[in-house]
Design a protein around this motif. Structure first.
Motif, PDB file in Angstrom:
ATOM      1  N   ILE A 140       0.847  -1.204   0.000  1.00 36.32           N
ATOM      2  CA  ILE A 140       0.000   0.000   0.000  1.00 36.32           C
ATOM      3  C   ILE A 140       0.876   1.246   0.000  1.00 36.32           C
ATOM      4  O   ILE A 140       0.672   2.180  -0.788  1.00 36.32           O
ATOM      5  CB  ILE A 140      -0.919   0.002   1.239  1.00 36.32           C
ATOM      6  CG1 ILE A 140      -1.996  -1.039   1.041  1.00 36.32           C
ATOM      7  CG2 ILE A 140      -1.529   1.376   1.481  1.00 36.32           C
ATOM      8  CD1 ILE A 140      -3.117  -0.957   1.985  1.00 36.32           C
ATOM      9  N   GLN A 141       1.862   1.242   0.873  1.00 37.21           N
ATOM     10  CA  GLN A 141       2.720   2.431   0.970  1.00 37.21           C
ATOM     11  C   GLN A 141       3.538   2.617  -0.310  1.00 37.21           C
ATOM     12  O   GLN A 141       3.753   3.743  -0.763  1.00 37.21           O
ATOM     13  CB  GLN A 141       3.635   2.310   2.191  1.00 37.21           C
ATOM     14  CG  GLN A 141       2.824   2.391   3.487  1.00 37.21           C
ATOM     15  CD  GLN A 141       3.662   2.070   4.705  1.00 37.21           C
ATOM     16  OE1 GLN A 141       4.258   2.951   5.300  1.00 37.21           O
ATOM     17  NE2 GLN A 141       3.721   0.802   5.055  1.00 37.21           N
ATOM     18  N   ARG A 142       3.978   1.496  -0.902  1.00 33.91           N
ATOM     19  CA  ARG A 142       4.763   1.593  -2.142  1.00 33.91           C
ATOM     20  C   ARG A 142       3.919   2.252  -3.252  1.00 33.91           C
ATOM     21  O   ARG A 142       4.362   3.159  -3.940  1.00 33.91           O
ATOM     22  CB  ARG A 142       5.207   0.189  -2.583  1.00 33.91           C
ATOM     23  CG  ARG A 142       6.187   0.204  -3.744  1.00 33.91           C
ATOM     24  CD  ARG A 142       6.562  -1.210  -4.161  1.00 33.91           C
ATOM     25  NE  ARG A 142       5.522  -1.875  -4.937  1.00 33.91           N
ATOM     26  CZ  ARG A 142       5.328  -1.716  -6.243  1.00 33.91           C
ATOM     27  NH1 ARG A 142       6.101  -0.907  -6.915  1.00 33.91           N
ATOM     28  NH2 ARG A 142       4.361  -2.349  -6.878  1.00 33.91           N
ATOM     29  N   VAL A 143       2.677   1.784  -3.383  1.00 32.74           N
ATOM     30  CA  VAL A 143       1.800   2.330  -4.423  1.00 32.74           C
ATOM     31  C   VAL A 143       1.536   3.827  -4.163  1.00 32.74           C
ATOM     32  O   VAL A 143       1.610   4.657  -5.073  1.00 32.74           O
ATOM     33  CB  VAL A 143       0.483   1.517  -4.498  1.00 32.74           C
ATOM     34  CG1 VAL A 143      -0.571   2.238  -5.311  1.00 32.74           C
ATOM     35  CG2 VAL A 143       0.756   0.144  -5.093  1.00 32.74           C
ATOM     36  N   CYS A 144       1.256   4.176  -2.909  1.00 35.89           N
ATOM     37  CA  CYS A 144       0.958   5.583  -2.594  1.00 35.89           C
ATOM     38  C   CYS A 144       2.156   6.484  -2.900  1.00 35.89           C
ATOM     39  O   CYS A 144       1.984   7.635  -3.298  1.00 35.89           O
ATOM     40  CB  CYS A 144       0.549   5.738  -1.127  1.00 35.89           C
ATOM     41  SG  CYS A 144      -1.053   5.018  -0.801  1.00 35.89           S
ATOM     42  N   ASN A 145       3.351   5.947  -2.722  1.00 36.48           N
ATOM     43  CA  ASN A 145       4.544   6.746  -2.986  1.00 36.48           C
ATOM     44  C   ASN A 145       4.711   7.084  -4.461  1.00 36.48           C
ATOM     45  O   ASN A 145       5.528   7.923  -4.826  1.00 36.48           O
ATOM     46  CB  ASN A 145       5.804   6.022  -2.487  1.00 36.48           C
ATOM     47  CG  ASN A 145       5.928   6.180  -0.983  1.00 36.48           C
ATOM     48  OD1 ASN A 145       5.383   7.110  -0.415  1.00 36.48           O
ATOM     49  ND2 ASN A 145       6.600   5.239  -0.339  1.00 36.48           N
ATOM     50  N   HIS A 146       3.935   6.414  -5.320  1.00 43.95           N
ATOM     51  CA  HIS A 146       4.003   6.727  -6.750  1.00 43.95           C
ATOM     52  C   HIS A 146       3.066   7.867  -7.150  1.00 43.95           C
ATOM     53  O   HIS A 146       2.938   8.173  -8.328  1.00 43.95           O
ATOM     54  CB  HIS A 146       3.665   5.483  -7.583  1.00 43.95           C
ATOM     55  CG  HIS A 146       4.845   4.578  -7.751  1.00 43.95           C
ATOM     56  ND1 HIS A 146       5.175   3.606  -6.845  1.00 43.95           N
ATOM     57  CD2 HIS A 146       5.800   4.534  -8.699  1.00 43.95           C
ATOM     58  CE1 HIS A 146       6.271   2.989  -7.250  1.00 43.95           C
ATOM     59  NE2 HIS A 146       6.670   3.530  -8.369  1.00 43.95           N
ATOM     60  N   PHE A 147       2.373   8.437  -6.189  1.00 45.05           N
ATOM     61  CA  PHE A 147       1.434   9.523  -6.512  1.00 45.05           C
ATOM     62  C   PHE A 147       1.960  10.841  -5.959  1.00 45.05           C
ATOM     63  O   PHE A 147       1.729  11.181  -4.809  1.00 45.05           O
ATOM     64  CB  PHE A 147       0.036   9.205  -5.965  1.00 45.05           C
ATOM     65  CG  PHE A 147      -0.656   8.157  -6.768  1.00 45.05           C
ATOM     66  CD1 PHE A 147      -1.571   8.505  -7.746  1.00 45.05           C
ATOM     67  CD2 PHE A 147      -0.349   6.816  -6.586  1.00 45.05           C
ATOM     68  CE1 PHE A 147      -2.179   7.534  -8.525  1.00 45.05           C
ATOM     69  CE2 PHE A 147      -0.950   5.837  -7.358  1.00 45.05           C
ATOM     70  CZ  PHE A 147      -1.863   6.201  -8.331  1.00 45.05           C
ATOM     71  N   PRO A 148       2.695  11.589  -6.802  1.00 50.89           N
ATOM     72  CA  PRO A 148       3.358  12.788  -6.306  1.00 50.89           C
ATOM     73  C   PRO A 148       2.408  13.806  -5.692  1.00 50.89           C
ATOM     74  O   PRO A 148       2.707  14.376  -4.644  1.00 50.89           O
ATOM     75  CB  PRO A 148       4.032  13.370  -7.549  1.00 50.89           C
ATOM     76  CG  PRO A 148       3.763  12.463  -8.676  1.00 50.89           C
ATOM     77  CD  PRO A 148       2.911  11.345  -8.228  1.00 50.89           C
ATOM     78  N   ARG A 149       1.251  14.041  -6.326  1.00 53.66           N
ATOM     79  CA  ARG A 149       0.326  15.055  -5.804  1.00 53.66           C
ATOM     80  C   ARG A 149      -0.209  14.653  -4.418  1.00 53.66           C
ATOM     81  O   ARG A 149      -0.407  15.485  -3.550  1.00 53.66           O
ATOM     82  CB  ARG A 149      -0.866  15.242  -6.746  1.00 53.66           C
ATOM     83  CG  ARG A 149      -0.508  15.893  -8.046  1.00 53.66           C
ATOM     84  CD  ARG A 149      -0.443  17.417  -7.909  1.00 53.66           C
ATOM     85  NE  ARG A 149      -0.188  18.019  -9.190  1.00 53.66           N
ATOM     86  CZ  ARG A 149       1.020  18.386  -9.616  1.00 53.66           C
ATOM     87  NH1 ARG A 149       2.066  18.210  -8.857  1.00 53.66           N
ATOM     88  NH2 ARG A 149       1.166  18.937 -10.798  1.00 53.66           N
ATOM     89  N   TYR A 150      -0.451  13.355  -4.259  1.00 54.09           N
ATOM     90  CA  TYR A 150      -0.969  12.834  -2.987  1.00 54.09           C
ATOM     91  C   TYR A 150       0.018  13.115  -1.858  1.00 54.09           C
ATOM     92  O   TYR A 150      -0.355  13.381  -0.732  1.00 54.09           O
ATOM     93  CB  TYR A 150      -1.186  11.328  -3.155  1.00 54.09           C
ATOM     94  CG  TYR A 150      -1.777  10.578  -1.985  1.00 54.09           C
ATOM     95  CD1 TYR A 150      -3.138  10.637  -1.710  1.00 54.09           C
ATOM     96  CD2 TYR A 150      -0.983   9.765  -1.188  1.00 54.09           C
ATOM     97  CE1 TYR A 150      -3.685   9.907  -0.673  1.00 54.09           C
ATOM     98  CE2 TYR A 150      -1.524   9.042  -0.145  1.00 54.09           C
ATOM     99  CZ  TYR A 150      -2.873   9.114   0.119  1.00 54.09           C
ATOM    100  OH  TYR A 150      -3.410   8.393   1.148  1.00 54.09           O
ATOM    101  N   ASN A 151       1.282  13.063  -2.212  1.00 58.17           N
ATOM    102  CA  ASN A 151       2.309  13.295  -1.208  1.00 58.17           C
ATOM    103  C   ASN A 151       2.801  14.741  -1.190  1.00 58.17           C
ATOM    104  O   ASN A 151       3.768  15.062  -0.502  1.00 58.17           O
ATOM    105  CB  ASN A 151       3.485  12.341  -1.434  1.00 58.17           C
ATOM    106  CG  ASN A 151       3.054  10.903  -1.168  1.00 58.17           C
ATOM    107  OD1 ASN A 151       2.621  10.585  -0.069  1.00 58.17           O
ATOM    108  ND2 ASN A 151       3.116  10.051  -2.173  1.00 58.17           N
TER     109      ASN A 151
END
Ligand SMILES: Cc1cc2nc3c(=O)[nH]c(=O)nc-3n(C[C@H](O)[C@H](O)[C@H](O)COP(=O)(O)OP(=O)(O)OC[C@H]3O[C@@H](n4cnc5c(N)ncnc54)[C@H](O)[C@@H]3O)c2cc1C
Length: 289
Positions: A135-146
Motif C-alpha cells: 500500500i505504501q509503495r503504491v501511494c509513494n508513486h502519486f506525487p500530488r498525494y504526497n
C-alpha cells in the motif's frame, strides 16, 4: 456595468470550494454558485434531537501533523479551526460478519495495523506486513498525494486490480474480506476497482483517522469564511441550468434557474458529469463524450 469574474465555479462541494480558495488565494476574482440551501455537497449535515448527522463525509484520514490532508488544510488556512476527534487507534473501522461475533479492527499506524489483525490471524502476520508495504509503495508513486510536486505516474500501478492483489497477498478468505471490508468507501466494487484506489483510500486512514466533532459541514463553513476573506463571492439557491456561448462558441456566462446571469473568463464545473452534459447540450459535445 456587467461584472466579469476570472473564474466561476459551479457547485460548492469540497472540490469546488477548495478550487475556489486556491484561486482566490492566488489573487483571482472568484465566484461559486450552489443550487442547494446548504453549501458543501457531501459535507452537508442535518440534526435530529440536537444530534448532528453527516450525510456523506463522516471520517477523514491523513490529518495528523505532516500528513497530506493536514498540509492541504493548513495551506487553505482552516486546519487550526477544525474541531476534530482522533478515532480509536486500535480500530477506527471494525469489520463484522453475520454470525461471527468478532469485530476485526483496522488500526491506525502500519505496525499497529499488522499487530491488531495478527491477534485474529497469527499465521498471517508476514502477509499483513506485505500488504501494508505494498500500500505504501503504491501511494509513494502519486506525487500530488504526497504534495511533492512531481508529475509522473507509473502506468503499471494504475492497472493493478484490487481483488486480484488481495488474493495474491493471502489465500485466507476471511482475511481477504477483512482487508476489503471498507470497500464501500470506493463504491464497494473490488472486482473492477484498481488497487491504487484502495491503497490511496486506506493509507490515509491507517496513517490517522479523525471524526469532525461538529460534523463535516464545519469544513465547508470554514472554507466559505476564508473564501469571503479573500474577496470571493459565494451564492446558494443558485442552480446553474443554462450555459451561454459567445459568437466564437466560447462559454461566456451561465444562467441560474432564477434567470440571473453570471459572466466569467473561465469556468470550473464541480458537478456530476451527466448533469453537466445536459446543461452544455449534447450538440455542443463531440460524440466521444
Ligand atoms: C454516503 C457517503 C459517505 C462518504 N463518506 C466519506 C467519508 O467518511 N470520508 C471521506 O473522506 N469521503 C467520504 N465520502 C466521499 C466524499 O463525500 C466525496 O468524495 C466528496 O465530498 C465529493 O465532493 P465534490 O466536491 O466532488 O462533490 P459534491 O459534494 O457532490 O458537490 C457537488 C455540489 O454541486 C452542487 N450542484 C449540483 N448541480 C448544480 C448546479 N446545476 N448548479 C449549482 N450547483 C450544483 C450540489 O448541490 C453539490 O453541493 C462519502 C460520500 C458519500 C456519498
Amino acid at each position: 456595468m456587467k461584472k466579469t469574474y476570472d473564474i466561476l465555479i459551479i457547485g460548492s462541494g469540497i472540490g469546488g470550494l477548495v478550487s475556489a480558495l486556491i484561486l482566490a488565494k492566488e489573487g483571482l476574482k472568484v465566484c461559486v454558485l450552489e443550487k442547494n440551501n446548504q453549501y458543501g455537497g457531501n459535507l452537508q449535515t442535518f440534526s435530529r434531537d440536537k444530534l448532528i448527522f453527516d450525510t456523506g463525509v463522516h471520517y477523514l484520514g491523513g490529518l495528523s501533523k505532516g500528513q497530506n490532508l493536514h498540509q492541504f488544510f493548513s495551506y487553505l488556512e482552516i486546519m487550526d479551526n477544525l474541531e476534530l476527534q482522533k478515532m480509536d487507534e486500535n480500530g477506527y473501522d471494525k469489520i463484522t460478519f453475520g454470525e461471527d461475533e468478532i469485530e476485526y479492527p483496522h488500526a491506525q499506524g502500519y505496525e499497529n495495523f499488522v499487530e491488531q489483525l495478527s491477534k485474529y490471524f497469527p499465521e498471517e502476520k508476514e502477509n499483513l506486513a506485505n500488504y501494508c508495504e505494498e500500500i505504501q509503495r503504491v501511494c509513494n508513486h502519486f506525487p500530488r498525494y504526497n504534495v511533492i510536486g512531481k508529475d509522473s505516474y507509473n502506468e503499471e500501478i494504475l492497472h493493478l486490480n484490487t481483488k486480484r492483489f488481495i488474493e495474491s497477498i493471502t489465500s485466507n478468505k476471511k482475511l481477504q474480506s477483512v482487508l476489503l471490508g471498507s470497500n464501500f468507501l470506493y463504491a464497494g466494487d473490488s472486482e473492477n476497482i484498481p488497487f491504487y484506489v484502495h491503497a490511496l483510500t486506506v493509507n490515509s486512514y491507517i496513517q490517522s483517522a479523525y471524526k469532525c466533532v461538529k460534523g463535516g459541514s464545519q469544513i465547508s463553513k470554514l472554507l466559505i469564511r476564508k473564501l469571503r476573506e479573500y474577496g470571493a463571492d459565494v451564492h446558494k439557491h443558485s442552480e446553474v441550468d443554462e450555459f451561454i456561448f459567445n459568437e466564437n462558441n466560447v462559454l461566456s456566462s451561465v444562467k441560474t434557474k432564477s434567470e440571473k446571469e453570471y459572466f466569467a473568463k473561465q469556468f470550473i464545473s464541480n458537478i456530476e458529469i451527466r448533469s453537466l452534459t445536459k446543461i452544455i447540450g449534447e450538440e455542443k459535445l463531440k460524440n466521444l463524450f
